[in-house]
Design an enzyme around this catalytic site. Structure first.
Site, short mmCIF file in Angstrom:
data_model
loop_
_atom_site.label_atom_id
_atom_site.label_comp_id
_atom_site.label_asym_id
_atom_site.label_seq_id
_atom_site.Cartn_x
_atom_site.Cartn_y
_atom_site.Cartn_z
N SER A 123 48.27 0.10 39.62
CA SER A 123 47.15 0.21 40.76
C SER A 123 47.18 -1.36 40.72
O SER A 123 48.13 -2.46 40.67
CB SER A 123 46.39 1.24 40.97
OG SER A 123 45.60 1.16 42.22
N ASP A 267 52.33 8.31 47.97
CA ASP A 267 52.05 7.36 47.11
C ASP A 267 50.67 6.59 48.39
O ASP A 267 50.97 6.70 49.97
CB ASP A 267 52.44 6.12 46.86
CG ASP A 267 51.26 5.54 45.56
OD1 ASP A 267 50.13 5.16 45.69
OD2 ASP A 267 51.85 4.76 44.54
N HIS A 294 50.01 8.27 44.04
CA HIS A 294 49.11 7.26 43.56
C HIS A 294 49.81 7.32 42.10
O HIS A 294 49.64 6.22 41.27
CB HIS A 294 48.13 6.78 43.96
CG HIS A 294 47.25 5.54 43.73
ND1 HIS A 294 48.93 3.90 44.44
CD2 HIS A 294 46.44 5.15 43.69
CE1 HIS A 294 47.81 3.25 43.67
NE2 HIS A 294 46.20 3.42 43.33
#
Length: 320
Positions: A123, A267, A294
């Protein structure tokens, strides 16, 4: 291999179980950050960069179930402002280039070098990993970009054009109204986001069943970093966020070290964009998690770690 992997004799951090605090120099003086080593492998050392910005290493603890068995030495790490690291109330420190400099100082302190050093970023950690590689790839053996696009505007566009239209529009309007008035501390805000977005695109299981490290990590996010850099939610970036215009798509071709890009079907990031990234990278590889979101290291765990470990084992030697 297992005997050597667990042999910490001669390691300066043996007394502390691998944990140590590392001093880092910043424009606002010296602070310390927390790292913890697991394992012993002179040829393969992975530094883990967590997401957020302002989250902690905690949600990445899933790696503890997989990387030791593969004989991979790795380092949990809380970036400055996060978790066990110092948390100065210095807004000027939450800048991308300063974080890149911090990672380089940590690399030097840990003694990581091009013959063994793999940088993993998930991320926001993926943004930081890309920026580090663009500045310092001479120190890398490999790079992992997990669940992060190479363009913040494209990420926001994906949220607006794909994810938001799929939501209950009444719910979305209420979320946007709370954001517009800055009322994000209102309990109603997360009451809406969790079932209508997070359980679908952040971690695909009921929030009451989320693994303990995820719950713990979410509880410890430093909002004084997260909100200015990203915005209040995962529904794209706020227009005034520091990272809102960050875009490195045009520079991917200059990252020459072997790189794994990990994307997932559900995601918050566009999996097609992440597959494109792998194609732009000269030594890119794409790992697709068809059941993942995610946090695919939890909701498509076997696919995620099988692919990650295979990439790490396949890395060619890179001598000093």
């Amino acid at each position: 291999m297992s005997d050597r992997y667990l042999d910490y004799s001669g390691r300066a951090d043996r007394i502390s179980g691998g944990a140590r605090r590392i001093p880092v120099q910043t424009p606002r003086g010296e602070f310390t950050v927390w790292t913890k080593r697991v394992g012993n492998n002179p040829d393969l050392k992975v530094l883990l960069l967590h997401g957020g910005p302002g989250a902690t290493h905690e949600y990445l603890e899933a790696v503890d179930s997989f990387l030791p068995g593969a004989g991979i030495e790795y380092y949990h790490y809380d970036l400055l402002g996060s978790g066990f690291s110092d948390q100065p109330d210095e807004p000027s420190l939450w800048e991308l280039d300063r974080f890149v400099d911090e990672v380089e100082q940590v690399r030097q302190a840990l003694g990581l070098a091009r013959e063994n050093f793999v940088l993993y970023g998930q991320s926001w950690g993926g943004i930081l990993a890309m920026e580090y590689a663009l500045a310092h790839q001479e120190h890398l053996r490999g790079l992992v970009i997990s669940n992060m696009m190479a363009s913040a505007p494209d990420y926001t566009a994906y949220a607006e054009q794909v994810l938001m239209p799929e939501m209950d529009q009444g719910v979305l309007a209420e979320i946007k109204a709370l954001e517009a008035t800055g009322d994000i501390e209102n309990p109603r805000y997360m009451e809406l986001l969790v079932p209508h977005h997070y359980e679908l695109h952040t971690l695909r299981m009921p929030a009451k069943d989320w693994p303990e490290p995820v719950v713990r990590g979410f509880a410890h996010i430093n909002q004084k970093i997260y909100v200015p850099m990203q915005g209040p939610s995962e529904l794209g970036m706020s227009a005034d966020a520091k990272l809102a215009r960050w875009d490195r798509v045009a520079d991917l071709h200059t990252i020459e070290v072997p790189t794994l890009v990990i994307g997932a079907r559900y995601d918050t990031m566009d999996p097609a964009h992440m597959e494109m990234m792998a194609g732009q990278l000269p030594a890119g590889r794409y790992l697709y998690c068809p059941e993942g979101s995610h946090l695919a290291m939890y909701d498509d765990q076997e696919t995620y770690f099988d692919g990650l470990i295979a990439f790490l084992r396949d890395l060619p030697a890179r001598n000093a």
